[in-house]
Design an enzyme around this catalytic site. Structure first.
Site, PDB file in Angstrom:
ATOM      1  CG  ASP A 193      -1.623   1.298   1.449  1.00 24.87           C
ATOM      2  OD1 ASP A 193      -2.276   1.752   0.506  1.00 24.87           O
ATOM      3  OD2 ASP A 193      -1.529   1.877   2.544  1.00 24.87           O
ATOM      4  CG  ASP A 248       1.682   7.139   5.051  1.00 20.29           C
ATOM      5  OD1 ASP A 248       2.466   7.923   5.587  1.00 20.29           O
ATOM      6  OD2 ASP A 248       0.690   6.666   5.622  1.00 20.29           O
TER       7      ASP A 248
END
Length: 244
Positions: free
Chosen positions: A17, A19
């Site tokens: 992912d 941030d």
């Protein structure tokens, strides 16, 4: 004791992912975003996150609309994005997996436009991801309205890596096993829920303030780390990678 290590899994592919974002516009109106609020919006797509934030401040939309807020925030963020360093250990981890030939993908709740702004100053990190395996909130493979915590973006990323993962609601035993060979790195609660719902192993690397809201919570993550540099990749059946 001794040199025995806990074996957590045999990972065949890894999905990262990106941030989430901090917000500073509210201070102008004498308002403050608490960590409890931020925890709920991290990982959500842009408009959904803004609408969630506005729900805590009745009357705020009389002073600034969601559209005005998003436009102003975008301008502020563009300058900030270009200075944000990678998370500690992230560069070594991505480069190490890439060099070892481990398939890697990226699944972010950011739009393609914001992703490009965020990552343009870090080619040594993001050039390791082939464009075909970078999934954003507005990628055609991600159904509209099915962002995190729904599992769709992680399942789409796995398929981009050539994995036959099916869907959690309709999958063969082989497809379930294939999902179980995936490892997801997340920093936000909705993303953890998404990775768990996808049937993958999740490592959660939250900011300390986020973890402090519910000490000991895992939300189904298999491992919770303060920093990526704490990771022992060999516990997951991956090559040894030194993380500083």
């Amino acid at each position: 004791m001794g040199n025995d290590k806990q074996k957590r899994g045999d990972i065949a592919y890894v999905i990262f992912d990106m941030d989430g974002l901090l917000n500073e516009i509210l201070a102008r109106y004498g308002l403050e975003m608490t960590w409890d609020m931020k925890a709920g919006l991290m990982g959500k797509v842009q408009r959904e996150a803004a609408e969630y934030l506005f729900s805590f401040f009745p009357g705020l939309e009389d002073k600034i609309s969601v559209d005005e807020y998003l436009k102003e925030r975008m301008g502020m963020q563009d300058a900030q994005f270009r200075k944000v360093p990678p998370m500690r250990g992230a560069l070594q981890l991505v480069q190490g997996l890439h060099e070892a030939g481990i398939p890697i993908a990226l699944a972010t709740g950011s739009t393609k436009r914001n992703f490009d702004v965020k990552t343009g100053h870090l080619p040594e990190l993001f050039d390791k991801f082939h464009p075909e395996v970078i999934l954003t909130a507005d990628s055609p493979e991600v159904p509209k309205g099915r962002g995190k915590p729904h599992p769709d973006i992680y399942l789409a990323a796995a398929r981009k890596l050539g994995r036959d993962v099916g869907h959690p609601n309709d999958a063969t035993a082989a497809q379930e096993a294939e999902r179980g060979r995936g490892l997801v790195f997340e920093d936000a609660r909705p993303g953890v829920h998404a990775g768990v719902a996808a049937g993958m192993n999740v490592i959660w690397v939250p900011e300390p303030e986020l973890l402090a809201l519910e000490p000991g919570a895992t939300y189904g993550a298999k491992q919770v780390l303060e920093h990526l540099s704490e990771l022992d990749t060999t516990e997951w059946g991956l090559p040894a990678i030194r993380l500083d």
